[in-house]
Motif scaffolding. Structure first.
Motif, short mmCIF file in Angstrom:
data_model
loop_
_atom_site.label_atom_id
_atom_site.label_comp_id
_atom_site.label_asym_id
_atom_site.label_seq_id
_atom_site.Cartn_x
_atom_site.Cartn_y
_atom_site.Cartn_z
N ILE A 48 -10.62 9.12 -0.06
CA ILE A 48 -9.89 7.98 -0.82
C ILE A 48 -9.17 8.35 -2.22
N GLY A 49 -8.27 7.69 -2.35
CA GLY A 49 -7.28 7.81 -3.66
C GLY A 49 -7.33 6.61 -4.32
N GLN A 50 -6.40 6.61 -5.31
CA GLN A 50 -6.17 5.21 -6.12
C GLN A 50 -5.51 4.44 -5.15
N ALA A 51 -4.66 4.84 -4.30
CA ALA A 51 -3.94 3.50 -3.67
C ALA A 51 -4.90 3.01 -2.59
N TRP A 52 -6.00 3.67 -2.22
CA TRP A 52 -6.96 3.12 -1.32
C TRP A 52 -7.77 1.91 -2.14
N THR A 53 -7.96 2.34 -3.34
CA THR A 53 -8.84 1.52 -4.27
C THR A 53 -8.31 -0.01 -4.35
N GLU A 54 -6.72 0.35 -4.52
CA GLU A 54 -5.90 -0.82 -4.80
C GLU A 54 -5.92 -1.70 -3.39
N ALA A 82 -1.64 4.92 2.19
CA ALA A 82 -3.10 4.86 2.12
C ALA A 82 -3.24 4.25 3.37
N TRP A 83 -2.49 3.29 3.78
CA TRP A 83 -3.04 2.40 4.98
C TRP A 83 -2.86 3.09 6.23
N ALA A 84 -1.78 4.11 6.12
CA ALA A 84 -1.45 4.79 7.59
C ALA A 84 -2.42 5.74 7.77
#
Length: 208
Positions: A48-54, A82-84
């Motif tokens: 997971i990355g920054q966009a996932w945390t958002e 990230a959603w993809a």
């Protein structure tokens, strides 16, 4: 549907063998049910990355518990990317009746490939009630109740707590083949018979 995951870095591993036996038995008993397989070692899920945390923060702040609404959190290009990654993984879990995980014990716990998959599909206050988890594992030593290394077992304890704490799932079965290192470690050579007994029992349980 049966969702079948393998996480061992070894192509010919005991955790894979056990999960394969279980999957064959399950599919024979449910010939009309669906089946999806993922090899988390051969095709690892990204961390997971920054966009996932958002995505996670949006879902938590708005108290979204309906998993079909999670996609609402993907608003920016990075979040949609990230959603993809999340969407197909989560869709497989939601569709499954049984989630089968073949995993070794690595360093008293689980492989990072399995942890990455768990991180991607886990969001606040979600529920997978009504589903079952089956974990087939191979461990280098002996970690069962009453063994000297029982308190080092952060594999079964972690996964059992994770499934109950995050997913509200108590229907969890573990099938362990222990003392696998007796096959290669001269210091454990005298435990080879106990390993063979453990493996045979695990194979019987997986087939049952």
């Amino acid at each position: 549907m049966l969702l079948h995951l393998d996480a061992s870095a070894r192509r010919e591993s005991f955790s894979r063998k056990l999960s394969s036996v279980y999957a064959e038995t399950w599919r024979a008993a449910h010939p009309q049910a669906g089946y999806v397989y993922r090899d988390l070692a051969a095709q690892p899920v990204p961390h997971i990355g920054q966009a996932w945390t958002e995505l996670c923060d949006y879902i938590l702040q708005r108290e979204i518990t309906d998993m079909s609404r999670y996609r609402e959190a993907a608003r920016s290009p990075a979040q949609r990317e990230a959603w993809a990654v999340v969407e197909p993984l989560l869709s497989e879990v939601v569709a499954a009746e049984v989630i089968l995980i073949g995993t070794p014990m690595y360093n008293y716990s689980i492989p990072s490939s399995l942890k990455a998959w768990l991180d991607q599909i886990t969001f606040p206050k979600m529920s997978l009630e009504g589903r079952s988890f089956v974990v087939t594992s191979a461990r280098g030593g002996a970690y069962g109740p009453g063994t000297p290394r029982e308190h080092y077992d952060h594999q079964e304890r972690y996964l059992r707590d994770f499934f109950q704490g995050h997913y509200r799932v108590r229907d969890v079965t573990f099938i362990h083949a222990e003392l696998v290192n007796a096959r290669v470690d001269p210091a454990l050579a005298d435990l080879r018979d106990k390993h063979e007994q453990s493996l045979a029992a695990a194979l019987r349980e997986a087939a049952r």
